[in-house]
Design a protein around this motif. Sequence first.
Motif, PDB file in Angstrom:
ATOM      1  N   ASP A  23       0.866  -1.172   0.000  1.00 29.80           N
ATOM      2  CA  ASP A  23       0.000   0.000   0.000  1.00 29.80           C
ATOM      3  C   ASP A  23       0.903   1.222   0.000  1.00 29.80           C
ATOM      4  O   ASP A  23       1.837   1.307   0.801  1.00 29.80           O
ATOM      5  N   ILE A  24       0.630   2.156  -0.885  1.00 28.98           N
ATOM      6  CA  ILE A  24       1.453   3.346  -1.029  1.00 28.98           C
ATOM      7  C   ILE A  24       0.619   4.567  -0.653  1.00 28.98           C
ATOM      8  O   ILE A  24      -0.518   4.704  -1.098  1.00 28.98           O
ATOM      9  N   TYR A  25       1.208   5.433   0.159  1.00 25.41           N
ATOM     10  CA  TYR A  25       0.559   6.682   0.540  1.00 25.41           C
ATOM     11  C   TYR A  25       1.577   7.806   0.435  1.00 25.41           C
ATOM     12  O   TYR A  25       2.735   7.625   0.801  1.00 25.41           O
ATOM     13  N   SER A  26       1.144   8.938  -0.048  1.00 22.10           N
ATOM     14  CA  SER A  26       1.969  10.131   0.097  1.00 22.10           C
ATOM     15  C   SER A  26       1.261  11.001   1.120  1.00 22.10           C
ATOM     16  O   SER A  26       0.033  10.995   1.219  1.00 22.10           O
ATOM     17  N   VAL A  27       2.038  11.696   1.911  1.00 20.26           N
ATOM     18  CA  VAL A  27       1.482  12.535   2.965  1.00 20.26           C
ATOM     19  C   VAL A  27       2.119  13.902   2.865  1.00 20.26           C
ATOM     20  O   VAL A  27       3.337  14.019   2.683  1.00 20.26           O
TER      21      VAL A  27
END
Length: 143
Positions: A23-27
């Motif tokens: 799972d990839i997230y940018s914050v």
Amino acid sequence: MRKDFGSQATDFSQWWLTKADADIYSVSEDTEFVHKAWAEASEKIGKIKYNMLADPAGKLARMFDVLDEDAGQAYRGVFIVDPDGKIQSYTINNMGIGRSADEILRTLQAAQFVREHGDRVCPANWKPGQDSIKPSLDLVGKL
């Protein structure tokens, strides 16, 4: 050929959708409204298929210890967290230092390989399909 992060992010997004078991997230500290406007204004950013999380209060930035309180900005951090919630890799860059999507991908692949093959080590610059190392005393002084 130099790629900007928008191009790299698009490549990263495409790779993730087809190959990564992650799972990839940018914050960022921008709001979801800024993210939406950015995606609508930039064709490259609009193609990103992973989640962009808003952290306007800096709670995640503080939790991961990447917030420069004096500047009110978060450093550029990349965290690879395994399915058990344990950080396997992290890099933190100063605000003006860009990241490499290729290196993020390589590190993610190495972390996944090591998780699957716990008795093996990925040497420097390792990529999938290359030889890994089985640690032993026989290797001391030879690498």
